[in-house]
Design an enzyme around this catalytic site. Structure first.
Site, PDB file in Angstrom:
ATOM      1  N   HIS A 246       0.838  -1.112   0.067  1.00  0.00           N
ATOM      2  CA  HIS A 246      -0.108   0.113  -0.009  1.00  0.00           C
ATOM      3  C   HIS A 246       0.920   1.183   0.069  1.00  0.00           C
ATOM      4  O   HIS A 246       1.791   1.198   0.913  1.00  0.00           O
ATOM      5  CB  HIS A 246      -0.859   0.032   1.126  1.00  0.00           C
ATOM      6  CG  HIS A 246      -1.740  -1.513   1.170  1.00  0.00           C
ATOM      7  ND1 HIS A 246      -2.257  -1.931   2.272  1.00  0.00           N
ATOM      8  CD2 HIS A 246      -2.753  -1.750   0.073  1.00  0.00           C
ATOM      9  CE1 HIS A 246      -3.183  -2.692   2.070  1.00  0.00           C
ATOM     10  NE2 HIS A 246      -3.424  -2.574   0.707  1.00  0.00           N
TER      11      HIS A 246
ATOM     12  N   HIS B 217       3.278  -3.683   6.376  1.00  0.00           N
ATOM     13  CA  HIS B 217       2.552  -2.858   6.316  1.00  0.00           C
ATOM     14  C   HIS B 217       2.350  -1.671   7.470  1.00  0.00           C
ATOM     15  O   HIS B 217       3.230  -1.811   8.135  1.00  0.00           O
ATOM     16  CB  HIS B 217       1.033  -3.502   6.420  1.00  0.00           C
ATOM     17  CG  HIS B 217       0.659  -4.189   5.114  1.00  0.00           C
ATOM     18  ND1 HIS B 217      -0.296  -3.927   4.152  1.00  0.00           N
ATOM     19  CD2 HIS B 217       1.249  -5.576   4.680  1.00  0.00           C
ATOM     20  CE1 HIS B 217      -0.320  -4.976   3.075  1.00  0.00           C
ATOM     21  NE2 HIS B 217       0.763  -5.931   3.391  1.00  0.00           N
TER      22      HIS B 217
ATOM     23  N   GLU C 142       2.124  -5.563  10.659  1.00  0.00           N
ATOM     24  CA  GLU C 142       1.746  -4.046  10.798  1.00  0.00           C
ATOM     25  C   GLU C 142       2.709  -3.505  11.698  1.00  0.00           C
ATOM     26  O   GLU C 142       2.787  -3.984  12.812  1.00  0.00           O
ATOM     27  CB  GLU C 142       0.342  -4.134  11.358  1.00  0.00           C
ATOM     28  CG  GLU C 142      -0.685  -4.744  10.529  1.00  0.00           C
ATOM     29  CD  GLU C 142      -1.216  -4.161   9.310  1.00  0.00           C
ATOM     30  OE1 GLU C 142      -0.929  -2.775   9.321  1.00  0.00           O
ATOM     31  OE2 GLU C 142      -1.756  -4.639   8.474  1.00  0.00           O
TER      32      GLU C 142
ATOM     33  N   GLU D 277       1.748   3.236   3.086  1.00  0.00           N
ATOM     34  CA  GLU D 277       2.194   2.529   4.250  1.00  0.00           C
ATOM     35  C   GLU D 277       3.695   2.626   4.109  1.00  0.00           C
ATOM     36  O   GLU D 277       4.310   1.474   3.670  1.00  0.00           O
ATOM     37  CB  GLU D 277       1.563   1.244   4.627  1.00  0.00           C
ATOM     38  CG  GLU D 277       0.018   1.408   4.901  1.00  0.00           C
ATOM     39  CD  GLU D 277      -0.677  -0.013   4.900  1.00  0.00           C
ATOM     40  OE1 GLU D 277      -0.019  -0.926   4.606  1.00  0.00           O
ATOM     41  OE2 GLU D 277      -1.900   0.247   4.927  1.00  0.00           O
TER      42      GLU D 277
END
Length: 659
Positions: A246, A390, A482, A249
């Site tokens: 993404h 991410h 994440e 990110e």
């Protein structure tokens, strides 16, 4: 006979080349410089060469420039003036001094002196990677054999004062050498530059390669580290990191750039842990899967200081702006939705959730070039382990990401390798400075008492994810990391984030050596490609690579492993993996040739024979083809720095192009 020898000696003396005058010899009367070799010495006049260790020069110079104006109008002098910016300061001082010794050669006692070849060769050894990093050829006027001479021919060292300053500076350091990383954000061009320079600096253990291009034509550049770059080695496992899927990110992108620099530098400094890791593992790092989205997100963040912007609305847009690619596709929803196929076929007794082919119907949808490139990459290399980095939360999620019940958005949906995935996720989370701490403030989601890991579908369900595709279409186990609440943290946070994640990144790479590995061969010692390795109680098989080698990630304990291959007998072994293992256990198999007899009760599942079908209608092959010129040759794009030289009005320096 003696008279002949004397005569030859006299002739040799008469016709030998005159003795080279050493500096100062003429003033002492030891030799005389012929009039045709004498030149006129003038004061140093080139602006970029004012700090040379001499003050008098001569024209014509070594390149044939007859005046200061000729020299300053040439592309050679222009290159010296922009080197610092092009190479981001690396080697720019040595290269400038070396170039000035050719453009403005030292003049002493009516004689032009040439610079020493040894100095040139030392600079080329230490700095050629900087040019390779920006796809620039080594400048022709720094040809060590052509424009420099040996000590015996009477040369001078243009780097003498520079070396003295360096030695004086280094004498003040008492600490051991260490890795130096610049913790700033990098544009796409800077990222490619750093990766290529790093690969050139560590060319014996590293290389860069492109797996494809983005929608806007940007390279999806990978840097590889291994003992034999570019080649799969028998029994050496392969792992990958993917960042910036993404575009907004961005922390993972930066961490992977820093990791690449760290691996190269620490290997050269003799770090035993890094040397062992690289010598026993083939590591692939793709810092940015979505470079188009990154540019949009970076531009959005750059506008935050603009007082005319609505800051509240702008920051909200910054949460999503650049997330998708240039086609407005979410790349982590763009992979084939194989998880629903696996769920729909669970009732078949013999069906297993591995190597599920891509349905032909998938190719009639919108497939992003970035997704296409990564799928081909996954299919072309026998990856064992992977992590996608991410942002937006602080947790490691693992497959499945798509819920096993279509009406349940938050349902625990385990793979057959649930325990192994939990262990892999735990390795990253536990090594992180904060992720596994239940007291750490999260970013909105509830992960109480989960110690930083969660099943993806239990967090939230989505189809078409990359982690599920890796597991269901190949041998690769991928988790999603994440990295934190802020998707685009400030530059001040980059170094602290590197410190929080460095050990996790290293430990996760080392985890590829868990479980078992081996080679499946026939009776003649030949490796068997495509043999199926089955573990009792786990409905997920892996297959052997080109040379018959395999790697199977497994948790400690007792396992029964079976290997089968079409046209061969079956082999079974019982293994016991201890709780503490520093490397994968070696379990080899030998299969005997037998007449192939298909079993009548084998269940036929439509579509299973189509695994090798990839882009069957060639709808997306254009993503990997290069543009051709009028005569059919490949048309090469000029590098980004080419504009520096074409705008000057002089002849373009094609000698700087590597091709």
């Amino acid at each position: 006979m003696p008279s002949v020898v004397v005569l030859l000696s006299v002739l040799a003396t008469c016709f030998a080349a005159p003795r080279t005058c050493e500096p100062g010899d003429e003033a002492l009367g030891r030799c005389q410089i012929p009039d045709e070799e004498k030149v006129t010495c003038t004061d140093m006049s080139l602006a970029y060469c004012q700090d040379m260790p001499y003050s008098h020069i001569t024209f014509p110079n070594i390149l044939g420039h007859r005046s200061r104006a000729d020299a300053e109008q040439g592309a050679e002098y222009l290159l010296l003036s922009v080197l610092h910016g092009l190479l981001h300061g690396e080697c720019s001082e040595e290269l400038r001094l070396l170039g000035c010794s050719v453009l403005a050669p030292q003049c002493r006692a009516g004689r032009a002196l040439k610079p020493c070849r040894g100095s040139c060769e030392a600079v080329r050894r230490g700095c050629s990677h900087a040019f390779e990093g920006i796809d620039m050829a080594w400048p022709y006027f720094l040809d060590c054999d052509r424009f420099f001479v040996s000590d015996q021919e009477g040369c001078y060292d243009p780097l003498s004062e520079f070396k003295a300053r360096q030695e004086s500076a280094f004498a003040n350091f008492t600490d051991e050498p260490s890795t130096i990383i610049q913790f700033t954000y990098h544009t796409n061009a800077q990222m490619w530059n750093i990766l290529k320079k790093t690969a050139a600096k560590c060319s014996h253990i590293s290389r860069t390669y492109s797996i494809g291009r983005s929608v806007d034509g940007k390279d999806l550049l990978v840097i590889e580290f291994s003992a034999n770059p570019g080649h799969h080695e028998l029994l050496v496992p392969e792992m990958k990191y993917v960042g910036n899927m993404h575009g907004n990110e961005v922390l993972g992108r930066q961490l992977l750039i820093y990791l690449s620099e760290y691996l190269c530098s620490e290997y050269l400094l003799g770090n035993e842990r890094i040397q062992t890791l690289i010598n026993t593992t083939r590591i692939h790092i793709l810092p940015s899967m979505n470079p188009d989205g990154y540019e949009l997100a970076a531009a959005e963040v750059a506008d935050r200081n603009d007082p005319e912007f609505n800051q509240e609305g702008h920051l909200f847009n910054g949460w999503t702006s650049g997330r998708r690619n240039a086609q407005n596709l979410d790349l982590n929803r763009n992979f084939p939705a194989l998880t629903s196929i696996a769920y729909s076929r669970r009732r078949f007794r013999r069906f297993r959730v591995d190597h599920i082919p891509i349905p032909d119907s998938y190719w009639f949808g919108k497939v992003a070039p970035e997704t296409y490139a990564v799928m081909k990459w996954i299919r072309s290399i026998p990856f064992v382990l992977s992590a996608s980095l991410h942002g937006g939360e602080l947790v490691v999620s693992y497959p499945f990401d798509f819920s096993r019940h279509p009406q349940e958005e938050k349902m625990h949906s385990p793979t057959p390798d649930e325990q192994m995935f939990k262990q892999l996720a735990r390795i990253y989370a536990d090594a992180h400075a904060e992720m596994a701490n239940n007291n750490t403030n999260r970013c909105g989601a509830s992960f109480i008492n989960r110690r930083g890991i969660i099943n993806g579908a239990q967090w939230y369900s989505f189809a078409g994810g990359m982690a599920d595709f890796n597991y269901l279409h190949s041998n690769c186990f991928e988790v999603t990391v994440e990295l934190g609440c802020d998707k685009f943290p400030s530059e001040a946070e980059l170094y602290p984030e590197w410190r929080r994640n460095k050990e996790s990144l290293l430990s996760f790479m080392e985890a590829v050596h868990r479980g078992i590995k081996g080679v499946v061969r026939d009776e003649h010692g030949n490796g068997i490609k495509g043999a199926v390795v089955t573990v009792k109680g786990i409905r997920h098989d892996i297959t052997t690579a080109e040379d018959g080698d395999y790697w199977r990630l497994l948790t400690p304990g007792l396992h029964v492993v079976t290997v089968t291959a079409s046209g061969y007998s079956k082999a079974v072994k019982r293994i016991n993996l201890p709780r503490v293992m520093t490397r994968a256990g070696r379990v080899d198999f030998v299969l005997k040739r037998v007449p192939y007899k298909p079993e009548m009760d084998d269940l036929y599942i439509p579509g299973m024979e189509t695994y090798e079908r990839f882009d069957p209608y060639n709808q997306f092959e254009s993503y990997t083809t290069r543009e051709l010129g009028e005569n059919g040759e490949e048309r090469l794009e000029k590098p980004w720095w080419w504009a520096y030289f074409t705008q000057s009005g002089n002849a373009a320096p094609t000698w700087l192009l590597r091709n």
